[in-house]
Write an enzyme that holds these catalytic residues in place. Sequence first.
Site, PDB file in Angstrom:
ATOM      1  N   LYS A 181       8.552  -5.599   0.189  1.00 21.30           N
ATOM      2  CA  LYS A 181       9.429  -5.968   1.295  1.00 21.30           C
ATOM      3  C   LYS A 181       8.690  -6.791   2.348  1.00 21.30           C
ATOM      4  O   LYS A 181       9.261  -7.702   2.924  1.00 21.30           O
ATOM      5  CB  LYS A 181      10.054  -4.708   1.896  1.00 21.30           C
ATOM      6  CG  LYS A 181       9.359  -4.238   3.102  1.00 21.30           C
ATOM      7  CD  LYS A 181       9.670  -2.889   3.556  1.00 21.30           C
ATOM      8  CE  LYS A 181       8.401  -2.427   4.248  1.00 21.30           C
ATOM      9  NZ  LYS A 181       8.580  -1.836   5.522  1.00 21.30           N
ATOM     10  N   THR A 182       7.413  -6.490   2.570  1.00 19.66           N
ATOM     11  CA  THR A 182       6.665  -7.296   3.537  1.00 19.66           C
ATOM     12  C   THR A 182       6.535  -8.726   3.040  1.00 19.66           C
ATOM     13  O   THR A 182       6.611  -9.684   3.806  1.00 19.66           O
ATOM     14  CB  THR A 182       5.269  -6.693   3.782  1.00 19.66           C
ATOM     15  OG1 THR A 182       5.420  -5.303   4.066  1.00 19.66           O
ATOM     16  CG2 THR A 182       4.587  -7.365   4.950  1.00 19.66           C
ATOM     17  N   ASP A 239      12.341  -4.973  10.647  1.00 18.30           N
ATOM     18  CA  ASP A 239      11.694  -4.225   9.574  1.00 18.30           C
ATOM     19  C   ASP A 239      12.051  -2.743   9.722  1.00 18.30           C
ATOM     20  O   ASP A 239      12.330  -2.288  10.831  1.00 18.30           O
ATOM     21  CB  ASP A 239      10.177  -4.428   9.712  1.00 18.30           C
ATOM     22  CG  ASP A 239       9.419  -3.899   8.513  1.00 18.30           C
ATOM     23  OD1 ASP A 239      10.059  -3.666   7.469  1.00 18.30           O
ATOM     24  OD2 ASP A 239       8.191  -3.726   8.619  1.00 18.30           O
ATOM     25  N   GLU A 240      12.034  -1.991   8.645  1.00 26.21           N
ATOM     26  CA  GLU A 240      12.317  -0.541   8.698  1.00 26.21           C
ATOM     27  C   GLU A 240      13.620  -0.245   9.451  1.00 26.21           C
ATOM     28  O   GLU A 240      13.659   0.608  10.338  1.00 26.21           O
ATOM     29  CB  GLU A 240      11.155   0.209   9.378  1.00 26.21           C
ATOM     30  CG  GLU A 240       9.798  -0.061   8.799  1.00 26.21           C
ATOM     31  CD  GLU A 240       9.472   0.779   7.576  1.00 26.21           C
ATOM     32  OE1 GLU A 240      10.405   1.338   6.945  1.00 26.21           O
ATOM     33  OE2 GLU A 240       8.284   0.853   7.221  1.00 26.21           O
ATOM     34  N   GLN A 249      13.734   6.404   2.833  1.00 22.86           N
ATOM     35  CA  GLN A 249      12.475   6.623   3.536  1.00 22.86           C
ATOM     36  C   GLN A 249      12.693   6.874   5.026  1.00 22.86           C
ATOM     37  O   GLN A 249      11.792   6.670   5.836  1.00 22.86           O
ATOM     38  CB  GLN A 249      11.549   5.422   3.344  1.00 22.86           C
ATOM     39  CG  GLN A 249      11.072   5.287   1.913  1.00 22.86           C
ATOM     40  CD  GLN A 249      10.039   4.189   1.768  1.00 22.86           C
ATOM     41  OE1 GLN A 249       8.938   4.289   2.269  1.00 22.86           O
ATOM     42  NE2 GLN A 249      10.410   3.123   1.070  1.00 22.86           N
ATOM     43  N   ARG A 275       3.658   6.838  -2.444  1.00 21.33           N
ATOM     44  CA  ARG A 275       2.450   6.181  -1.931  1.00 21.33           C
ATOM     45  C   ARG A 275       1.459   5.920  -3.065  1.00 21.33           C
ATOM     46  O   ARG A 275       0.541   5.125  -2.935  1.00 21.33           O
ATOM     47  CB  ARG A 275       1.725   7.045  -0.876  1.00 21.33           C
ATOM     48  CG  ARG A 275       2.465   7.348   0.410  1.00 21.33           C
ATOM     49  CD  ARG A 275       3.030   6.145   1.056  1.00 21.33           C
ATOM     50  NE  ARG A 275       4.411   5.975   0.638  1.00 21.33           N
ATOM     51  CZ  ARG A 275       5.075   4.832   0.722  1.00 21.33           C
ATOM     52  NH1 ARG A 275       4.482   3.755   1.191  1.00 21.33           N
ATOM     53  NH2 ARG A 275       6.321   4.733   0.315  1.00 21.33           N
TER      54      ARG A 275
END
Length: 802
Positions: A37-38, A259-260, A301, A661
């Site tokens: 996503k980044t 973002d997020e 998340q 992770r």
Amino acid sequence: MHQTNNFLFNSLNNQQLQAVKHVYGPLLVVAGAGSGKTKALTHRIANLIEGNSIDPYNILAVTFTNKAAKEMKGRLEVLLAQELAFNQFGQPWTTLKEIDQNQLRTNVHQERLQNLWIGTFHSLFSRLLRYDIEKYTDPEGLKWTRQFSIYDETDSQTLVKEIISQDMSLDPKRYDPKKIKRLISNAKNQCLTSNDLLEKAENNFDKTVAEAYKRYRISLSKNNSLDFDDLLLLPVFLLRQNDIVRDYWHKRFKHILVDEYQDTNRTQYELIKLITAGNTEPKKFFNWEDRSIFVVGDADQSIYSFRAADFRILIGFQEDFKTSINDDTNSSLIKLEENYRSSSNILDAANSLIENNSERIDKVLKATKEKGELLTLLSCDDEISEAEAITNKIKSLNNYNQNPIWKNFAILYRTRAQSRVLEESLVRWRIPYTIFGGLRFYDRREIKDAIAYLKVLVNSSDNVSLLRIINVPRRGIGKTTIQKLNELSNRLNIPLWEVLNDKQSLEETIGRSSKGINKFTEVMNDLLCYLENSGPAQLLQLILEKSGYLSDLLSSGTEESEDRRNNLQELINAATQYEEETESGDVEGFLSTAALTTDNDTKKNNPNSVTLMTLHNSKGLEFQNVFITGLEQGLFPSHRSIDTPSLLEEERRLCYVGITRAKERVFLSHARERRLWGGMREATIPSIFLSEIPEDLIDGELPQTGGASIRRDLHLDRLTRVDRNNPNEFVNKPINAVRKLYSGPSKGKSWIVGDKLIHSKFGKGEIIHIFGSGEKISLAVKFGDKGSKILDPRLAPIRYVS
DNA sequence: TTTAGCGCGGTTTTT
DNA sequence: CCGCGCTAAA
């Protein structure tokens, strides 16, 4: 231009490509863990700038953490520098010398990205407030100036406490300032005023909270200060109130990226909407002709609802920002579902787990990697043997390497309290580790003191800072003196700072005690002379010298004071760095940075060490090997969540975050007995999450080292008393044991009156009555001081004891 | 005004 | 067990 396109596009999959090529209109990118996503975010910004000639001045990119902002900035810089490399050197980036690469990055940084606003919600909107806050007048007549102080959690806590006990004369035991601060914060994060709260109030307590909120706000204004929440809430009020200001920022930020997005709260959402909509409300649809909003998030998340984050905002995105054209080609949702991080076993486990949640956007992460190893379950005697099992694992996995690679390991836990035992074990085996979180650099006492001096110089209304330093170093100014002066200040309605400077009044009110005050004001007035022409670094230096703070530290000569001096030097270095990085090098800006910086991103860690952190802290990171510890009912999931479905789902998302992770290996550990805060040893029940991961993905393992032998090593005799003789069903058959607990005792076990059991929430209990028969029985259980409960044995988290 | 000693309470926490 | 806030005594 074609070269540019290759750079930006050729490493992307189809969905990423669609996201990156998006220019105008709204777009929601649902990005699963490890799906790049980044990459999508940074490549899209680069494509806006390079591919579509959009001025960086018109772009606003918002993140939640400094770290994410820094990462994004860095990657964007490299992307644009790559483009420049072609133009200037005519060769690909990777063939350039490092010095040339850095030169190019500097160029990009200074020439192309200077006007791009990229940063955290709080830093960006505090910046906006430094411009425009003086154009805002509160309906109650409250005002602020651009020199406003930013209060951290401790500062605002102090203020609330003062309001509860002094202003409102309430008993702080009945009205816990912490709780009230939390409720006020919650309201602020949901974009509610004290009046809103008052209207919603159902009882006296609610009304008191609303009143405290109102007074707290007045008090903040008197101090010309804002808390963290205000940095977002005040811009909302400002933009609602002032058409000219709103129009300015609306016209400036034509392209907004968040973002997020699943972590946004109502206030942040309002803010984004106001800037996007601009000056033309009320209206049904947005005009997307020359603008866009691009948000990236993953509802699975979302782990910050306790801070008023609301992932339903993400789910509602398409409805909120829909266009007037209602056609199918206007696709406003893209899902990134290809995971590039984890092995497929790990992903399968994570997917199975999260499927137990009901509130989601449907999405299944697809693996791009091989199956890999199974997940490993470590069933341990107690928390000490859990720690030993983990260090053993780390050591043995490293034996295959010549040089141990510690940085490939992360140990995650639900609560900070769990870290100590783990640390002890790592120390014992001389394994280097870095523990994240804990005390921030800017939270250290000496740093807060120095910053408080600076705050008072800039903003003399800031009484919280003023009172912090008035007697530091000691000037013989005590509590009673301060109380008298405060009363005087309130009675005459004159700021405390001015009272301190009125020598005559001082003499009259406090007599001989005014000596210390005069000493203080002399120092401050002297320092004020330098304010105009000095940067933050020089000012700090002067503060430390002229206040006597430094000589005070020097005279004590302890090891601790040595540390403090080093930290203060570090602070001056940070100020110098700030002056170099920003052209203006203004003190207000430095103070904002200081208030909004956590040192997670600045502190230099041992680059090759095991990482210890909370599961919350692990979001956004990745590691080769991940340990998820303390998988026990009441610990993870936490006891506060166990009987509230929505909270339990959040815990499950937290577990999902933890598992995703890992790139190669996941270790899940639980202790059969655990003592928290050195109290009683408590028998535990394995976490429900363990039963939600398919059995064939988990490999049970018997830890080699029992806790008892370690305890003997440590000569902790009082601990060895605890049973080792108790045969342990979990150790022998870890998987089955876990599963047995949840397959439902109603199938295997028939309960009788007098049976003793352990409930994950209520603890030990005894069956006093059984209702019904066969499959449909209910148990009446008496739990010591917790009273009696009626439980369904098929659902309740209970375990038979004897 | 300062400091030592006791009692109480203790998820998580981007900013 | 550890860190705090409050009270009592120097």
